[in-house]
Design a protein around this motif. Structure first.
Motif, PDB file in Angstrom:
ATOM      1  N   ALA A 192      18.540 -58.407 -11.372  1.00  0.00           N
ATOM      2  CA  ALA A 192      17.637 -57.489 -10.721  1.00  0.00           C
ATOM      3  C   ALA A 192      15.901 -57.655 -12.043  1.00  0.00           C
ATOM      4  O   ALA A 192      16.768 -57.377 -12.795  1.00  0.00           O
ATOM      5  N   VAL A 193      15.819 -58.584 -11.748  1.00  0.00           N
ATOM      6  CA  VAL A 193      14.061 -59.465 -12.528  1.00  0.00           C
ATOM      7  C   VAL A 193      13.547 -58.230 -13.066  1.00  0.00           C
ATOM      8  O   VAL A 193      13.289 -57.592 -13.982  1.00  0.00           O
ATOM      9  N   MET A 194      13.225 -57.176 -11.615  1.00  0.00           N
ATOM     10  CA  MET A 194      11.952 -56.013 -12.297  1.00  0.00           C
ATOM     11  C   MET A 194      12.857 -55.110 -12.618  1.00  0.00           C
ATOM     12  O   MET A 194      12.378 -54.611 -13.762  1.00  0.00           O
ATOM     13  N   LEU A 195      14.287 -54.744 -12.760  1.00  0.00           N
ATOM     14  CA  LEU A 195      14.905 -53.575 -12.593  1.00  0.00           C
ATOM     15  C   LEU A 195      15.399 -53.993 -14.335  1.00  0.00           C
ATOM     16  O   LEU A 195      15.141 -53.070 -15.647  1.00  0.00           O
ATOM     17  N   GLU A 196      16.011 -55.521 -14.999  1.00  0.00           N
ATOM     18  CA  GLU A 196      16.271 -55.779 -16.084  1.00  0.00           C
ATOM     19  C   GLU A 196      14.904 -55.701 -16.981  1.00  0.00           C
ATOM     20  O   GLU A 196      14.727 -54.837 -18.487  1.00  0.00           O
ATOM     21  N   THR A 197      13.634 -55.839 -16.430  1.00  0.00           N
ATOM     22  CA  THR A 197      12.755 -55.650 -16.978  1.00  0.00           C
ATOM     23  C   THR A 197      12.470 -54.049 -17.673  1.00  0.00           C
ATOM     24  O   THR A 197      11.684 -53.831 -18.969  1.00  0.00           O
ATOM     25  N   VAL A 198      12.377 -53.704 -16.911  1.00  0.00           N
ATOM     26  CA  VAL A 198      12.035 -52.068 -17.013  1.00  0.00           C
ATOM     27  C   VAL A 198      12.688 -51.922 -17.525  1.00  0.00           C
ATOM     28  O   VAL A 198      12.343 -50.427 -19.084  1.00  0.00           O
ATOM     29  N   PHE A 199      14.196 -51.555 -17.823  1.00  0.00           N
ATOM     30  CA  PHE A 199      15.220 -51.192 -18.820  1.00  0.00           C
ATOM     31  C   PHE A 199      15.402 -52.390 -20.081  1.00  0.00           C
ATOM     32  O   PHE A 199      17.166 -51.914 -20.585  1.00  0.00           O
ATOM     33  N   ASN A 200      14.970 -52.941 -20.161  1.00  0.00           N
ATOM     34  CA  ASN A 200      14.606 -53.718 -21.038  1.00  0.00           C
ATOM     35  C   ASN A 200      15.966 -54.608 -21.550  1.00  0.00           C
ATOM     36  O   ASN A 200      17.070 -54.299 -22.498  1.00  0.00           O
ATOM     37  N   TRP A 201      16.741 -54.779 -20.071  1.00  0.00           N
ATOM     38  CA  TRP A 201      18.190 -55.156 -20.070  1.00  0.00           C
ATOM     39  C   TRP A 201      18.732 -56.364 -20.167  1.00  0.00           C
ATOM     40  O   TRP A 201      17.897 -57.777 -19.518  1.00  0.00           O
TER      41      TRP A 201
END
Length: 320
Positions: free
Chosen positions: A260-269
């Protein structure tokens, strides 16, 4: 069935070729030049020209495409300008990280959403149905990045119950069960966001599909024959309601790997979604084209698996 699968795989070859041409053309048409990523900003024009020649960027576009596709077929996707390593070595680690997050989420979402969707369809307009209908609308309409930021604030910053970024605690050299627990703590917040988002859509799809089936004449006939309600719902209705759900499963398969591009960016995953964003921003063309081809092939295979699933749940669909 095997003949059908073989025929479909052969049909995918020209589609993949067309997709590769489209991806290569779009990437080459984007502004920017990857040469600067490998050179010192003070490099001379002669050094830049030599680097373009080394990367093969001085050749005509058709020649560049042919060189790229022939190398790719052999498993050579070139070197990543960002990571200074072959692309084939960069991608697997990040795909694994995305799978760790997504596989748990999707398995949980499917196991929970399908029974809920069946219950809400059978008990249409009940309090349970109204609750989950409202839940689905809220879950679908709320952006994942916004929900993620809310969780970070309440559970990470304000109460400090869960870590807010990364996949593991930086600086801790832990192994075994302690490491698993640390990773699960980091999965908690992004996992909740993904579970809520997927539950919302899957419950709604399952409910709608079941409602279309349980109002059919053959369901009323089954009930009039005195069959138990569980048999009517789970053996007769649910099997025919599976086709739209199988379609969703087919589209879900690429998501297991693409992240999940946006989610991985938000959580720095450290997943493949973030790598894709970095490849776009930093003009890492080799990595960008390899990732897009990987996602395209996964989507095509997901569609193929969905078609096979149709035939397994509905004998009226012939695949010979």
């Amino acid at each position: 069935m095997l003949r059908y699968i073989g025929r479909r795989l052969l049909q995918l070859i020209p589609v993949i070729i067309l997709i590769s041409i489209l991806i290569f053309t779009i990437v080459k048409a984007t502004p920017g030049d990857p040469v600067g990523s490998n050179l010192d900003p003070r490099a001379t024009a002669e050094q830049r020209q030599a680097e373009r020649a080394r990367l093969g960027l001085d050749k005509p576009i058709p020649v560049q495409y042919w060189n790229w596709i022939t190398r790719s077929v052999q498993g050579d996707f070139g070197d990543s300008y960002i990571y200074k390593r072959p692309v084939i070595e960069v991608i697997p680690d990040f795909i694994k990280n995305s799978m760790i997050l997504n596989i748990f989420v999707y398995i949980f979402a499917f196991l929970v959403s399908i029974p809920i969707g069946i219950i809400t369809a059978v008990r249409q307009y009940s309090k349970t149905d109204n609750f989950f209908s409202a839940f689905s609308i809220i879950g679908i309409s709320m952006p994942t990045f916004f929900f993620g930021l809310l969780l970070i604030y309440f559970f990470g910053v304000k109460n400090q119950w869960f870590p807010i970024s990364g996949m593991e605690t930086v600086g801790k050299n832990i192994e075994g069960l302690a490491h698993v627990k640390d990773v699960l703590n980091h999965i908690a917040l992004p996992g909740i966001v993904l579970i809520i988002a997927n539950l919302a859509s899957l419950v709604r799809y399952t409910r709608t599909s079941m409602l279309e089936v349980i109002n059919q004449d053959y369901i009323r006939t089954a009930r009039s024959k005195g069959l138990e309600e569980k048999v009517v719902i789970y053996k007769h209705a649910f099997r025919n309601a599976l086709i739209p759900i199988i379609t969703i499963v087919g589209f879900t398969i690429p998501s297991l790997f693409s992240g999940a591009v946006m989610l991985e960016t938000v959580f720095n995953w450290p997943g493949i979604g973030r790598v894709l964003v970095d490849a776009v921003n930093l003009r890492d063309y080799n990595l960008l084209m390899a990732l897009n081809m990987f996602f395209a092939i996964l989507t095509l295979l997901g569609n193929l698996l969905a078609d096979i699933g149709y035939a397994l749940v509905d004998p009226r669909i012939r695949v010979d």
